[in-house]
Design a protein around this motif. Sequence first.
Motif, mmCIF file in Angstrom:
data_model
loop_
_atom_site.group_PDB
_atom_site.id
_atom_site.type_symbol
_atom_site.label_atom_id
_atom_site.label_comp_id
_atom_site.label_asym_id
_atom_site.label_seq_id
_atom_site.Cartn_x
_atom_site.Cartn_y
_atom_site.Cartn_z
ATOM 1 N N UNK A 73 65.315 -4.794 -14.261
ATOM 2 C CA UNK A 73 66.455 -4.103 -14.872
ATOM 3 C C UNK A 73 66.334 -3.833 -16.017
ATOM 4 N N UNK A 74 67.356 -2.901 -17.015
ATOM 5 C CA UNK A 74 67.007 -2.582 -18.137
ATOM 6 C C UNK A 74 66.323 -3.550 -19.072
ATOM 7 N N UNK A 75 66.615 -4.739 -18.929
ATOM 8 C CA UNK A 75 65.969 -5.826 -19.671
ATOM 9 C C UNK A 75 64.230 -5.810 -19.483
ATOM 10 N N UNK A 76 63.914 -5.379 -18.425
ATOM 11 C CA UNK A 76 62.768 -5.477 -18.158
ATOM 12 C C UNK A 76 61.839 -4.023 -18.363
ATOM 13 N N UNK A 77 62.505 -3.320 -19.272
ATOM 14 C CA UNK A 77 61.704 -2.133 -19.679
ATOM 15 C C UNK A 77 60.480 -2.354 -20.309
ATOM 16 N N UNK A 78 60.310 -3.398 -20.988
ATOM 17 C CA UNK A 78 58.927 -3.571 -21.509
ATOM 18 C C UNK A 78 57.962 -3.828 -20.884
ATOM 19 N N UNK A 79 58.215 -4.245 -19.598
ATOM 20 C CA UNK A 79 57.199 -4.128 -18.401
ATOM 21 C C UNK A 79 56.560 -2.957 -18.320
ATOM 22 N N UNK A 80 57.599 -1.784 -18.195
ATOM 23 C CA UNK A 80 57.028 -0.420 -18.068
ATOM 24 C C UNK A 80 56.059 0.082 -19.187
ATOM 25 N N UNK A 81 56.724 -0.250 -20.503
ATOM 26 C CA UNK A 81 55.580 -0.055 -21.637
ATOM 27 C C UNK A 81 54.215 -0.575 -21.577
ATOM 28 N N UNK A 82 54.226 -1.847 -21.000
ATOM 29 C CA UNK A 82 52.991 -2.365 -20.656
ATOM 30 C C UNK A 82 52.198 -1.540 -19.715
ATOM 31 N N UNK A 83 53.090 -1.409 -18.811
ATOM 32 C CA UNK A 83 52.061 -0.668 -17.340
ATOM 33 C C UNK A 83 51.696 0.741 -18.010
ATOM 34 N N UNK A 84 52.359 1.277 -18.885
ATOM 35 C CA UNK A 84 51.939 2.752 -19.376
ATOM 36 C C UNK A 84 50.459 2.347 -20.256
#
Length: 456
Positions: A73-84
């Motif tokens: 969900x949008x609340x999990x976008x920090x996971x995308x940042x860590x993945x990058x």
Amino acid sequence: MKNPPPIEGALYASEAKIYARAASGRYASLRRYAAVALLAIYYLLPWLQWDGRPAVLLDLPSRRFHLLSVTLFPQDLFLLAVLLVVAAMTLFLFTTLAGRLWCGYACPQTVWTEAFMWMERLAEGERHQRQKLDQGRWTAKKIARKSAKHAMWAGFALLTGLTFVAYFIPARELLHQVVQGSLAGWPLFWALFYGFATWGNAGFMREQVCKYMCPYARFQSAMFDRDTLIVAYDERRGEPRKTGARLTDRPAGDCIDCTLCVQVCPTGIDIRKGLQYECIACAACVDACDSVMDRVGKPRGLVRYTSERHTQTGTARVLRPRLMGYALVWALVLAGFSSLLLTRSPLGLDVLRDRRQLYRELADGRIANLYTLKIANKSDDAVDLHIEALRADGQLLELSETQVRVAASSTESLVVGALLPAQQARGVQKIRFVLSGVNAPELRQTHDASFIGASQ
């Protein structure tokens, strides 16, 4: 002092077209296998199903990203940042260890260019045939060959664009819309846009993307050291070349100056001039040179994967401080990402206090505050949740709503009133909202808020 003579000639020269010769050998086979595997993943992944839905779907209207069994969900976008960050550290690590493996074998520009060059050879022939075709006048044969090439390119590019859109719209639904001719404006725009970009980049720009548009070639030297694996020409063994030896009456080196290493290079460089930023480490020149050495009875490796230290001293060093530093940071970031993903709660809770009115005083003397609870259920099943609010001393507040049901993979907004007796609601105090599963106690999420009462 006399003025220098004017410089004649144009200040701008058009980029010369590169006619890359087809390479064959172990590295060419590895590059083709990698391209086929990566293209298969790209084109087939949107069609895979997982629990009755696409395995990978970036559902922007619903603000949900489905990745196999995980729904973000949008609340999990920090996971995308860590993945990058993980992806960047992976690139740094493997670049320091083995040079530009990404560029030579896995970069989308390399992969799609490999496919487009195969179609080009199929329609127009090998290097000398393509050169002769371009230099000749326009005939029916030339028009037919050029038309066949661009028809294959356009079809493949359109398939690429539609597949890109299939990551945002379920592939089966998209196929139905294409067959029915009812594809909406934005999906059609992005399919054509991405298809046109693929057609232009892989069909026409090719090495220019690597040389002028990609920033990676510019800063890769910051990650290289003397032990990084590179494609290099053994100058001590190869020089003087056969043509040069004839002019100087010196014994010739192993290089016969056939220029095959230049002819197979997709970026048109001469590897014998040393390491250049245009080199994508595809090793086509290695395969070409090895085949020539086999024919002239010389040992392979005149052009090979090596390192600066090994070329100069004959020794190689794998473990070194820079590589170990990258590996340590990469391992820590990867472990952090894995921990965040594995410990990620299937519930999301955000509490917004009503700011239009600090508090309400009821007829019985109690003080009420209003809150909007935004509850996200990130699982694939509906959940029944119990709501509590506690003061710092553990006392429960009376709530207007204590139960809520949230559908699978959805977000629910609920307005809740919290009440305290007037004598206990003085000033500003911290409270904590607690969500817990009615039939699943392991489901739990908390969020802190403020309760405002009458002044002291």
